[in-house]
Write an enzyme that holds these catalytic residues in place. Structure first.
Site, PDB file in Angstrom:
ATOM      1  N   HIS A 161      -3.717  -5.862   2.068  1.00  0.00           N
ATOM      2  CA  HIS A 161      -3.430  -6.028   3.485  1.00  0.00           C
ATOM      3  C   HIS A 161      -3.969  -7.387   3.909  1.00  0.00           C
ATOM      4  CE1 HIS A 161      -2.351  -1.792   3.823  1.00  0.00           C
ATOM      5  NE2 HIS A 161      -3.488  -1.471   3.210  1.00  0.00           N
ATOM      6  N   CYS A 217       0.826  -1.205   0.000  1.00  0.00           N
ATOM      7  CA  CYS A 217       0.000   0.000   0.000  1.00  0.00           C
ATOM      8  C   CYS A 217       0.868   1.265   0.000  1.00  0.00           C
ATOM      9  CB  CYS A 217      -0.982  -0.031   1.176  1.00  0.00           C
ATOM     10  SG  CYS A 217      -2.409   1.065   0.981  1.00  0.00           S
TER      11      CYS A 217
END
Length: 224
Positions: free
Chosen positions: A193, A93
């Protein structure tokens, strides 16, 4: 094949919003289960980044921590030296955006580290939030990869990079190509994630194989 690996967790005090530091724990456990010696090094704000680790993990976070980490990594170029020396890097990310060419934050566009040929932009689209499912690049894994995405930017890959996989569910890079994440050399970036390696042991083992120099022996992942 190496007999000992070192894993470096970069700035878990700033980039630990989504539990991405757990990726290092997964790598360490999968080495432990195979009887391979290892150590995990945590580098926090203001501390020097070693250049001699085998695997580096960089997680997600908000705009200000993202900027701070970028500045610290750019000043010493230790991560550049490690990757250039053959180290493996997993960037998740905000971490993927940091190691790209540039990324967008509230006040505009900020230069990244330039390790990946990726530019992350704010395109006015709604925030990308939810479950993410990929069909991975055949060189990385078989089966599907899954994770949870939560990001405001789209990421556009340059000619030196290729996607980690093709999006089946979710939005991923959201650059119009249907791809998610990035592979470039021994570096993998992703918006997943989870932590991503806890949900995708095959991806964890690919990173270990790169770092060890050959695939590690198989272990039972039926419960995963």
């Amino acid at each position: 094949m190496k007999t000992r690996l070192s894993i470096c967790v970069l700035y878990p005090d700033l980039l630990g919003t989504y539990g991405d530091g757990g990726n290092a724990l997964v790598l360490a456990k999968r080495l432990e289960w195979r009887g391979i010696a290892h150590e995990v090094v945590h580098v926090t704000t203001g501390k020097p980044v070693p250049t001699n680790c085998d695997i580096y993990v960089l997680g997600g976070g908000e705009d200000q921590p993202q900027s701070t980490v970028t500045e610290q990594l750019a000043s010493g170029r230790s991560l550049h030296k490690a990757v250039e020396g053959g180290a493996v890097l997993l960037a998740v990310c905000a971490g993927m955006q940091i190691v790209g060419e540039s990324f967008a934050i509230g006040e505009g566009t900020k230069p990244g580290l330039g390790i990946l040929d990726v530019k992350s932009i704010r395109d006015g689209a709604s925030r990308r939030v939810g479950e993410l499912v990929l069909e991975p690049d055949a060189a990385i894994a078989t089966g599907l990869l899954t994770g949870y995405e939560n990001h405001g930017s789209a990421s556009v890959l340059g000619s030196d990079a290729r996607p980690l996989g093709r999006v089946i569910r979710g939005r991923g890079n959201d650059d119009g190509t249907g791809g998610e994440g990035v592979i470039q050399g021994n570096v993998i970036g992703t918006y997943m994630h989870g932590p991503v390696l806890a949900r995708n042991p095959a991806l964890a083992d690919k990173l270990l194989a790169w770092a060890l120099g050959s695939p590690p022996k198989e272990i039972d992942d039926a419960e995963v």
